[in-house]
Design a protein around this motif. Structure first.
Motif, PDB file in Angstrom:
ATOM      1  N   GLU A 145       0.819  -1.211   0.000  1.00  0.00           N
ATOM      2  CA  GLU A 145       0.000   0.000   0.000  1.00  0.00           C
ATOM      3  C   GLU A 145       0.860   1.271   0.000  1.00  0.00           C
ATOM      4  OE1 GLU A 145      -3.749   0.295   0.729  1.00  0.00           O
ATOM      5  OE2 GLU A 145      -3.716  -1.669  -0.248  1.00  0.00           O
ATOM      6  N   VAL A 146       1.933   1.267   0.789  1.00  0.00           N
ATOM      7  CA  VAL A 146       2.707   2.495   0.969  1.00  0.00           C
ATOM      8  C   VAL A 146       3.553   2.832  -0.251  1.00  0.00           C
ATOM      9  CG1 VAL A 146       4.910   1.699   1.978  1.00  0.00           C
ATOM     10  CG2 VAL A 146       3.834   3.800   2.841  1.00  0.00           C
ATOM     11  N   GLN A 147       3.720   1.874  -1.176  1.00  0.00           N
ATOM     12  CA  GLN A 147       4.483   2.199  -2.388  1.00  0.00           C
ATOM     13  C   GLN A 147       3.821   3.333  -3.175  1.00  0.00           C
ATOM     14  OE1 GLN A 147       4.663  -0.855  -5.541  1.00  0.00           O
ATOM     15  NE2 GLN A 147       2.901  -1.865  -4.581  1.00  0.00           N
ATOM     16  N   GLN A 148       2.556   3.619  -2.867  1.00  0.00           N
ATOM     17  CA  GLN A 148       1.880   4.752  -3.494  1.00  0.00           C
ATOM     18  C   GLN A 148       2.595   6.055  -3.183  1.00  0.00           C
ATOM     19  OE1 GLN A 148      -2.371   4.813  -2.829  1.00  0.00           O
ATOM     20  NE2 GLN A 148      -2.532   6.984  -3.279  1.00  0.00           N
ATOM     21  N   VAL A 149       3.151   6.169  -1.962  1.00  0.00           N
ATOM     22  CA  VAL A 149       3.808   7.415  -1.546  1.00  0.00           C
ATOM     23  C   VAL A 149       5.291   7.230  -1.225  1.00  0.00           C
ATOM     24  CG1 VAL A 149       1.685   8.503  -0.739  1.00  0.00           C
ATOM     25  CG2 VAL A 149       3.002   7.093   0.850  1.00  0.00           C
ATOM     26  N   TRP A 150       5.768   5.983  -1.222  1.00  0.00           N
ATOM     27  CA  TRP A 150       7.195   5.699  -1.040  1.00  0.00           C
ATOM     28  C   TRP A 150       7.707   5.032  -2.324  1.00  0.00           C
ATOM     29  CZ3 TRP A 150       7.791   3.314   4.577  1.00  0.00           C
ATOM     30  CH2 TRP A 150       7.494   4.314   5.518  1.00  0.00           C
ATOM     31  N   PRO A 151       8.013   5.813  -3.333  1.00  0.00           N
ATOM     32  CA  PRO A 151       8.351   5.234  -4.643  1.00  0.00           C
ATOM     33  C   PRO A 151       9.588   4.342  -4.642  1.00  0.00           C
ATOM     34  CG  PRO A 151       8.747   7.618  -4.600  1.00  0.00           C
ATOM     35  CD  PRO A 151       7.990   7.288  -3.364  1.00  0.00           C
ATOM     36  N   GLU A 152      10.454   4.473  -3.651  1.00  0.00           N
ATOM     37  CA  GLU A 152      11.642   3.627  -3.638  1.00  0.00           C
ATOM     38  C   GLU A 152      11.293   2.147  -3.453  1.00  0.00           C
ATOM     39  OE1 GLU A 152      11.303   5.021   0.737  1.00  0.00           O
ATOM     40  OE2 GLU A 152      10.789   5.718  -1.277  1.00  0.00           O
ATOM     41  N   LEU A 153      10.074   1.854  -3.017  1.00  0.00           N
ATOM     42  CA  LEU A 153       9.649   0.465  -2.841  1.00  0.00           C
ATOM     43  C   LEU A 153       9.127  -0.157  -4.141  1.00  0.00           C
ATOM     44  CD1 LEU A 153       7.788   0.536   0.595  1.00  0.00           C
ATOM     45  CD2 LEU A 153       9.881  -0.715   0.051  1.00  0.00           C
ATOM     46  N   ARG A 154       8.876   0.654  -5.131  1.00  0.00           N
ATOM     47  CA  ARG A 154       8.268   0.139  -6.363  1.00  0.00           C
ATOM     48  C   ARG A 154       9.261  -0.649  -7.211  1.00  0.00           C
ATOM     49  NH1 ARG A 154       5.801   5.995  -8.088  1.00  0.00           N
ATOM     50  NH2 ARG A 154       4.367   6.263  -6.309  1.00  0.00           N
ATOM     51  N   PRO A 155       8.823  -1.739  -7.846  1.00  0.00           N
ATOM     52  CA  PRO A 155       7.494  -2.318  -7.691  1.00  0.00           C
ATOM     53  C   PRO A 155       7.463  -3.284  -6.520  1.00  0.00           C
ATOM     54  CG  PRO A 155       8.676  -3.488  -9.404  1.00  0.00           C
ATOM     55  CD  PRO A 155       9.601  -2.414  -8.897  1.00  0.00           C
ATOM     56  N   TYR A 156       6.518  -3.103  -5.614  1.00  0.00           N
ATOM     57  CA  TYR A 156       6.374  -4.047  -4.500  1.00  0.00           C
ATOM     58  C   TYR A 156       5.214  -4.979  -4.838  1.00  0.00           C
ATOM     59  CZ  TYR A 156       7.107  -5.944   0.101  1.00  0.00           C
ATOM     60  OH  TYR A 156       7.438  -6.801   1.124  1.00  0.00           O
ATOM     61  N   LEU A 157       5.554  -6.087  -5.450  1.00  0.00           N
ATOM     62  CA  LEU A 157       4.582  -7.086  -5.879  1.00  0.00           C
ATOM     63  C   LEU A 157       5.062  -8.436  -5.347  1.00  0.00           C
ATOM     64  CD1 LEU A 157       4.267  -5.648  -9.470  1.00  0.00           C
ATOM     65  CD2 LEU A 157       2.441  -5.629  -7.754  1.00  0.00           C
ATOM     66  N   ASP A 158       4.493  -8.838  -4.225  1.00  0.00           N
ATOM     67  CA  ASP A 158       4.955 -10.032  -3.528  1.00  0.00           C
ATOM     68  C   ASP A 158       4.251 -11.290  -4.043  1.00  0.00           C
ATOM     69  OD1 ASP A 158       2.463  -9.508  -2.549  1.00  0.00           O
ATOM     70  OD2 ASP A 158       3.001  -9.589  -0.447  1.00  0.00           O
ATOM     71  N   ARG A 159       4.474 -12.406  -3.352  1.00  0.00           N
ATOM     72  CA  ARG A 159       3.932 -13.686  -3.798  1.00  0.00           C
ATOM     73  C   ARG A 159       2.415 -13.653  -3.909  1.00  0.00           C
ATOM     74  NH1 ARG A 159       5.526 -16.962  -7.157  1.00  0.00           N
ATOM     75  NH2 ARG A 159       3.414 -16.767  -7.914  1.00  0.00           N
ATOM     76  N   LYS A 160       1.734 -12.984  -2.975  1.00  0.00           N
ATOM     77  CA  LYS A 160       0.277 -12.911  -3.013  1.00  0.00           C
ATOM     78  C   LYS A 160      -0.199 -12.221  -4.288  1.00  0.00           C
ATOM     79  CE  LYS A 160      -2.325 -13.793  -0.076  1.00  0.00           C
ATOM     80  NZ  LYS A 160      -3.151 -15.008   0.156  1.00  0.00           N
ATOM     81  N   THR A 161       0.457 -11.134  -4.669  1.00  0.00           N
ATOM     82  CA  THR A 161       0.055 -10.427  -5.885  1.00  0.00           C
ATOM     83  C   THR A 161       0.380 -11.254  -7.127  1.00  0.00           C
ATOM     84  OG1 THR A 161       2.155  -9.215  -6.045  1.00  0.00           O
ATOM     85  CG2 THR A 161       0.384  -8.170  -4.803  1.00  0.00           C
ATOM     86  N   LEU A 162       1.490 -11.966  -7.110  1.00  0.00           N
ATOM     87  CA  LEU A 162       1.853 -12.788  -8.265  1.00  0.00           C
ATOM     88  C   LEU A 162       0.886 -13.953  -8.437  1.00  0.00           C
ATOM     89  CD1 LEU A 162       5.750 -12.836  -8.020  1.00  0.00           C
ATOM     90  CD2 LEU A 162       4.250 -11.192  -9.158  1.00  0.00           C
ATOM     91  N   ASP A 163       0.383 -14.475  -7.315  1.00  0.00           N
ATOM     92  CA  ASP A 163      -0.648 -15.515  -7.392  1.00  0.00           C
ATOM     93  C   ASP A 163      -1.896 -14.962  -8.086  1.00  0.00           C
ATOM     94  OD1 ASP A 163       0.985 -17.304  -6.086  1.00  0.00           O
ATOM     95  OD2 ASP A 163       0.021 -17.061  -4.126  1.00  0.00           O
ATOM     96  N   GLY A 164      -2.256 -13.724  -7.738  1.00  0.00           N
ATOM     97  CA  GLY A 164      -3.403 -13.093  -8.373  1.00  0.00           C
ATOM     98  C   GLY A 164      -3.173 -12.874  -9.857  1.00  0.00           C
ATOM     99  N   ALA A 165      -1.957 -12.491 -10.213  1.00  0.00           N
ATOM    100  CA  ALA A 165      -1.636 -12.287 -11.622  1.00  0.00           C
ATOM    101  C   ALA A 165      -1.817 -13.578 -12.419  1.00  0.00           C
ATOM    102  CB  ALA A 165      -0.211 -11.766 -11.760  1.00  0.00           C
ATOM    103  N   GLU A 166      -1.320 -14.673 -11.887  1.00  0.00           N
ATOM    104  CA  GLU A 166      -1.472 -15.962 -12.557  1.00  0.00           C
ATOM    105  C   GLU A 166      -2.940 -16.319 -12.727  1.00  0.00           C
ATOM    106  OE1 GLU A 166       0.794 -18.613 -10.084  1.00  0.00           O
ATOM    107  OE2 GLU A 166       2.550 -18.462 -11.396  1.00  0.00           O
ATOM    108  N   ARG A 167      -3.733 -15.994 -11.741  1.00  0.00           N
ATOM    109  CA  ARG A 167      -5.150 -16.374 -11.766  1.00  0.00           C
ATOM    110  C   ARG A 167      -5.912 -15.661 -12.888  1.00  0.00           C
ATOM    111  NH1 ARG A 167      -8.542 -17.491  -6.322  1.00  0.00           N
ATOM    112  NH2 ARG A 167      -7.262 -19.364  -6.485  1.00  0.00           N
ATOM    113  N   VAL A 168      -5.478 -14.447 -13.243  1.00  0.00           N
ATOM    114  CA  VAL A 168      -6.187 -13.708 -14.297  1.00  0.00           C
ATOM    115  C   VAL A 168      -5.405 -13.681 -15.609  1.00  0.00           C
ATOM    116  CG1 VAL A 168      -7.524 -12.292 -12.698  1.00  0.00           C
ATOM    117  CG2 VAL A 168      -5.277 -11.479 -13.485  1.00  0.00           C
ATOM    118  N   GLY A 169      -4.357 -14.483 -15.703  1.00  0.00           N
ATOM    119  CA  GLY A 169      -3.636 -14.609 -16.964  1.00  0.00           C
ATOM    120  C   GLY A 169      -2.608 -13.536 -17.244  1.00  0.00           C
TER     121      GLY A 169
END
Length: 209
Positions: A145-169
């Motif tokens: 969530e905080v990567q919205q205002v802390w750009p040094e964290l971008r891209p913060y896409l962890d295992r949970k988000t990658l699982d979601g990516a796989e689910r929608v192709g």
């Protein structure tokens, strides 16, 4: 990447609201909204529905700084925190969470002067996990969530988000996913991917659109 744009557009339209926004937090790089995001991350870390955790964060919004969370009378304020959690039906963990939030507020004041921005000078995830009830899962929630205002964290896409990516192709690769949206939309994309990772029906709707 062009072939993924329709999926990303649908994903953001249907599920791209950050959890902070849903909890009524106008996220900014300032002490109060960052603290409220910390509280939300603690609440979302527990094995309880996200809707209930978000509702609890809204109820606790009146205690939007660590000093307000502690209050003048620790016993009375603990009960107020319990009552706020109860109003949101956050009842399985209300007493232990009320205690953890008080201890976390005290830690934030003592170690960082109440200002979470100071955690950015070191290992952010390690610093976050030192707060009560905020383990690796909670640290991931905060960072997504905080990567919205802390750009040094971008891209913060962890295992949970990658699982979601796989689910929608979509590609299950942080750099490729980041290339599909603007930097300031990464928090929204992250929240949307988490939602489809948790909700198979929503994922199917996104794929079918």
């Amino acid at each position: 990447m062009v072939g993924y744009q329709d999926t990303v557009r649908t994903l953001l339209e249907r599920a791209g609201r950050t959890y902070a926004d849903e909890a009524g937090i106008k996220l900014a790089d300032k002490p109060a909204p960052l603290y409220r995001l910390l509280v939300l991350s603690v609440l979302l870390s527990t094995r309880i529905s996200a809707d209930i955790a978000v509702a609890a964060a809204r109820e606790l919004g009146r205690y939007g700084t660590p000093r307000r969370m502690l209050g003048d009378d620790s016993t009375a304020t603990w009960q107020q925190r319990v009552d706020a959690l109860g109003r949101a039906h956050y009842v399985r963990y209300d007493e232990s969470t009320a205690t953890a939030l008080g201890d976390g507020a005290r830690l934030l004041l003592d170690r960082y002067g109440g200002d979470l921005r100071k955690i950015r000078t070191g290992d952010i995830r390690q610093g976050l996990t030192e707060f009560p009830r905020l383990g690796p899962v909670g640290a991931n929630i905060f960072c997504r969530e905080v990567q919205q205002v802390w750009p040094e964290l971008r891209p913060y896409l962890d295992r949970k988000t990658l699982d979601g990516a796989e689910r929608v192709g979509l590609p299950a690769d942080p750099e490729k996913l980041a290339g599909l949206v603007r930097g300031d939309d990464l928090a929204r994309l992250s929240a949307a991917l988490v939602r489809v990772s948790l909700d198979r029906k929503l994922a199917e709707q996104v794929r079918a659109a």
